[in-house]
Scaffold this motif. Structure first.
Motif, short mmCIF file in Angstrom:
data_model
loop_
_atom_site.label_atom_id
_atom_site.label_comp_id
_atom_site.label_asym_id
_atom_site.label_seq_id
_atom_site.Cartn_x
_atom_site.Cartn_y
_atom_site.Cartn_z
N ASN A 133 -24.77 9.58 -25.19
CA ASN A 133 -23.74 9.85 -24.29
C ASN A 133 -22.89 8.73 -25.58
OD1 ASN A 133 -24.97 7.55 -23.86
ND2 ASN A 133 -24.04 7.87 -21.46
N SER A 172 -21.98 6.19 -26.33
CA SER A 172 -22.14 4.61 -24.98
C SER A 172 -20.90 3.38 -26.46
CB SER A 172 -23.14 3.97 -26.01
OG SER A 172 -24.43 4.66 -24.51
N LEU A 173 -19.67 3.76 -26.28
CA LEU A 173 -18.67 3.04 -27.09
C LEU A 173 -17.91 2.36 -25.90
CD1 LEU A 173 -16.60 5.77 -29.38
CD2 LEU A 173 -18.57 4.10 -29.49
N LEU A 174 -17.64 1.70 -26.25
CA LEU A 174 -16.73 0.51 -25.24
C LEU A 174 -15.55 1.18 -24.65
CD1 LEU A 174 -18.07 -3.08 -26.13
CD2 LEU A 174 -19.51 -1.52 -24.53
N PRO A 175 -15.16 1.04 -22.85
CA PRO A 175 -14.36 2.03 -23.31
C PRO A 175 -12.96 1.25 -22.78
CG PRO A 175 -15.61 1.79 -21.00
CD PRO A 175 -16.09 1.56 -22.62
N TRP A 176 -12.96 -0.27 -22.76
CA TRP A 176 -11.60 -1.05 -23.13
C TRP A 176 -11.34 -1.27 -24.33
CZ3 TRP A 176 -16.23 -2.02 -20.83
CH2 TRP A 176 -17.26 -2.94 -21.50
N LEU A 177 -12.43 -1.48 -25.59
CA LEU A 177 -12.30 -1.60 -26.43
C LEU A 177 -11.45 -0.11 -27.33
CD1 LEU A 177 -14.84 -3.51 -28.60
CD2 LEU A 177 -13.21 -4.78 -26.94
N LEU A 229 -17.18 -5.03 -33.75
CA LEU A 229 -17.72 -5.22 -33.04
C LEU A 229 -19.30 -6.01 -33.45
CD1 LEU A 229 -18.21 -7.03 -30.21
CD2 LEU A 229 -19.06 -5.25 -29.20
N ARG A 254 -8.81 4.80 -27.97
CA ARG A 254 -9.69 4.54 -26.87
C ARG A 254 -10.11 5.01 -26.92
NH1 ARG A 254 -8.36 -0.61 -24.89
NH2 ARG A 254 -6.01 -0.94 -25.95
N PRO A 255 -11.72 5.84 -26.46
CA PRO A 255 -12.73 6.09 -26.51
C PRO A 255 -12.09 7.02 -25.74
CG PRO A 255 -13.78 4.12 -26.51
CD PRO A 255 -11.95 3.76 -26.61
N GLY A 256 -11.58 7.12 -24.21
CA GLY A 256 -10.87 7.63 -23.58
C GLY A 256 -9.71 9.02 -23.68
N ARG A 269 -20.55 3.31 -35.80
CA ARG A 269 -20.40 2.23 -35.92
C ARG A 269 -22.29 1.39 -35.83
NH1 ARG A 269 -20.69 1.01 -28.91
NH2 ARG A 269 -22.38 1.87 -29.09
N ASP A 291 -26.15 1.52 -20.70
CA ASP A 291 -25.49 2.15 -22.08
C ASP A 291 -25.20 0.55 -22.86
OD1 ASP A 291 -26.99 4.56 -22.04
OD2 ASP A 291 -24.53 4.98 -20.94
N ARG A 348 -6.98 -1.27 -18.42
CA ARG A 348 -6.07 0.04 -19.07
C ARG A 348 -7.52 0.34 -19.49
NH1 ARG A 348 -4.08 -2.62 -23.86
NH2 ARG A 348 -4.49 -4.26 -22.84
N GLY A 349 -7.90 1.80 -19.75
CA GLY A 349 -8.32 1.84 -20.69
C GLY A 349 -10.10 2.24 -19.93
N VAL A 350 -10.76 1.08 -19.04
CA VAL A 350 -11.91 1.20 -18.45
C VAL A 350 -12.50 2.58 -17.70
CG1 VAL A 350 -13.40 -0.31 -16.90
CG2 VAL A 350 -11.74 -1.08 -18.61
N ALA A 381 -10.44 5.82 -17.80
CA ALA A 381 -10.72 6.80 -18.35
C ALA A 381 -11.47 7.23 -18.57
CB ALA A 381 -9.63 6.94 -19.34
N ALA A 382 -12.59 6.36 -19.56
CA ALA A 382 -13.30 6.95 -20.66
C ALA A 382 -14.94 6.82 -19.05
CB ALA A 382 -14.38 5.66 -21.19
#
Lengths: 283, 312
Positions: free
Chosen positions: A103, A105-110, A118, A153-155, A169, B209, B307-309, B311-312
């Motif tokens: 899935n 597993s990207l960090l959504p805040w980056l 990173l 962002r990933p989202g 990555r 993860d 922000r962003g956390v 959403a994903a």
């Protein structure tokens, strides 16, 4: 193609390092304990992988293929036996065995860039300058054709794009062996085909070593040098190893007519659906 | 979509002849661009965007303004009798309009505007709440990270968090022997529990993860804390902070009533002792508004920081 190397006893570690396989899974057992009940997941698994090989592990769900990958990654510990990378035992995770997670597993805040950065900062923080690290991040994003989305962002990107970044990555860590846990499992068929092409191109270009978990027969035959077929669990073991002797670069449309492709495909299907048919476990 | 009104219009103008209308409709749908030119522009699109935004804003605020006005009228009617124990809005305005209109006057050491008093209280809250946030997040991370610590400490937290703020005051007065640190301690001890508990839940809910990513990258404890734990748990941490700041504001008013000094809480107590009911009502409104602003400020901070956390 490369034949599986028989386990040999090496006395001299230096020459052994040169002669031995890159990765060796040596008599590995794995069992889990839960509430006093012990479940044996893997039993006596032996596998040697040479540098540059692309190996797929295929089997029905619950056969322990993900467990096997986690053992190689060092995310879980073997119960007995050993995993050897360049003849050194590994039992903890590390960037030389980078994982592409199912899935992503990207960090959504980056952002996309920061996610790869990173990893690059961690692995090359000392050996590369700041500018070199930036170039290296961009280079790896370009390999998976994601340079244009570096500030997203990933989202904000699609599932296939996320997995591309996941691959970037992992590549950016310059792993000795890249571990992919059903990397295309969560993607739709068209996106999956695109990504398979990308992975094939990368493999041709970089000659990296890869282990991929899959449950897709066509994917296994298309991408792999060898297909490791697992029997059903509990106490799963390697049932059979199939050499896929097809020239590279491979083209999925042309392959459809090649007899070697069809026979490889048939062999895997026979293994999975005739000799080791999946029976839903009643527990 | 654009052709639909055009077709309708054409059909209407030719309504006398059905056959003609049918032909016209076909023509209109075949050449929509020509027909559109003949139409007058829709009046809605002429409205400037700013005006529309103002309209939307008014639509949001208007209902509550109407309700407030109605409440004031009912209140005025109920409290305007000669035997009424509580002041009516008009009497409050007559007796305390200086407090409403001039929040920042200074007439003497104890005769100052409510704005100053609120600021004094806010200062206490800031110190106590900042301490609670720092200690609470640290403790929450520790508790959430360790199975053993969860089992050992969680029941204690769950019990302590139900202790009302004021129940801590005598014990802190005994410990600090001074009212100023006691009030800050009460804020601290009131705000810290929701922060600890929510942070711990956030840490426990970090997806495996992310932990695997950290493991493969060989992140050390400090990097894991900074790069994974805090951002991943941020939504939960901010929930805790938001509850905490609300409780702090509840606690400071009560604490100041007992410890004295300059704060808004003491002002209410003082006004009660000198029977200035109108002043109390004004102070209540101040307290409510400041509490509302505090809550919204933390919520806005959370929106920026996380922000962003989600959403994903």
């Amino acid at each position: 193609m490369i034949a599986p190397v028989k386990p040999k006893l090496h006395t001299d570690p230096v020459s052994a390092h040169r002669r031995g396989p890159l990765l060796k899974i040596d008599h590995v057992d794995k069992s889990f304990q839960r509430g006093g009940v012990t479940t044996e997941v893997l039993k006596d698994v032996n596998l040697s992988i040479e540098k540059g090989e692309y190996v797929s592990i295929i089997g029905h769900s619950g056969c322990g293929k993900s467990t096997l990958l986690n053992l190689v990654a060092g995310l879980t510990q073997v119960s007995s036996g050993a995993v050897l990378l360049e003849n050194r035992e590994v039992n903890s995770p590390g960037p030389e065995r980078a994982v592409v997670f199912q899935n992503h597993s990207l960090l959504p805040w980056l952002t996309v860039y920061e996610n790869v950065k990173l990893a690059v900062d961690k692995v090359f923080g000392r050996s590369k300058s700041k500018a070199e690290r930036h170039d290296w991040v961009m280079q790896n994003l370009d390999i998976v054709q994601m340079g244009h989305a570096k500030d997203k962002r990933p989202g904000e990107i699609s599932g296939g794009m996320k997995q591309r970044v996941g691959i970037a990555r992992a590549l950016a860590m310059e792993p000795k062996v890249m571990l992919m846990d059903e990397p295309f499992g969560a993607l739709d068929a068209l996106t999956r085909a695109h990504l398979q092409e990308t992975v094939m191109q990368i493999h041709t270009r970089l000659g990296n070593t890869a282990i991929m978990i899959t449950h897709d027969v066509d994917e296994a035959v298309l991408l792999s040098d060898r297909i490791v077929m697992m029997t059903n669990g509990p106490s799963a073991r390697i049932g059979e190893i199939l050499e896929v002797d097809l020239p590279r670069p491979r083209n999925r449309i042309e392959l459809a007519k090649v007899p070697a492709y069809l026979s490889a495909r048939e062999a895997v299907l026979k293994f999975l659906y005739e000799r080791h048919r999946y029976v839903e476990a009643v527990s | 979509m654009a052709t639909n009104p055009t077709q309708l219009r054409v059909i209407q103008t030719n309504a006398t002849d059905a056959a003609k209308a049918a032909v016209a409709a076909v023509v209109a749908s075949a050449k929509p661009a020509e027909a559109v030119v003949q139409l007058p522009p829709r009046p809605k699109k002429k409205l400037p965007r700013v005006l529309a935004a103002v309209g939307r804003g008014a639509g949001q605020v208007l209902p509550s303004l109407i309700v407030v006005a109605l409440l004031l009228i009912v209140w005025e009617l109920m409290a305007s009798g000669p035997k009424s124990a509580l002041p009516s809005p008009s009497r409050i305005w007559k007796e305390a309009h200086d407090l409403i209109l001039f929040p920042f006057f200074v007439n003497g050491p104890q005769d100052i505007g409510l704005g100053w008093r609120v600021l004094t209280s806010l200062q206490r809250v800031a110190v106590g709440f900042a301490l609670a946030a720092a200690v609470g997040i640290m403790l929450g991370c520790f508790v959430g990270q360790s199975e053993w610590a969860t089992r050992a400490l969680d029941p204690i937290f769950q019990i302590l968090r139900t202790v009302p703020p004021l129940a801590w005051l005598p014990i802190s007065l005994a410990a600090f022997r001074d009212s100023a640190p006691s009030a800050i301690f009460v804020i601290f001890i009131t705000a810290i529990w929701p922060i600890i508990i929510n942070t711990a839940v956030g840490i426990r809910n970090i997806p495996q993860d992310y932990r695997n990513v950290a493991a493969v990258l060989n992140l050390n404890a400090l990097e894991f804390f900074r790069r994974i734990m805090i951002p991943a748990a941020a939504p939960y941490i901010f929930t805790g902070l938001r509850i905490g700041v609300g409780l702090s504001w509840l606690a400071i008013v009560a604490a100041e009533m007992l410890t004295g000094g300059v704060g808004i809480g003491f002002f209410i107590w003082d006004a009660w002792n000198s029977s200035k009911l109108s002043d109390i009502v004004v102070a209540l409104i101040y307290i409510g508004l400041v509490g509302f602003i505090l809550d919204r400020a933390i919520a806005a901070l959370a929106n920026v920081a996380t922000r962003g956390v989600q959403a994903a």
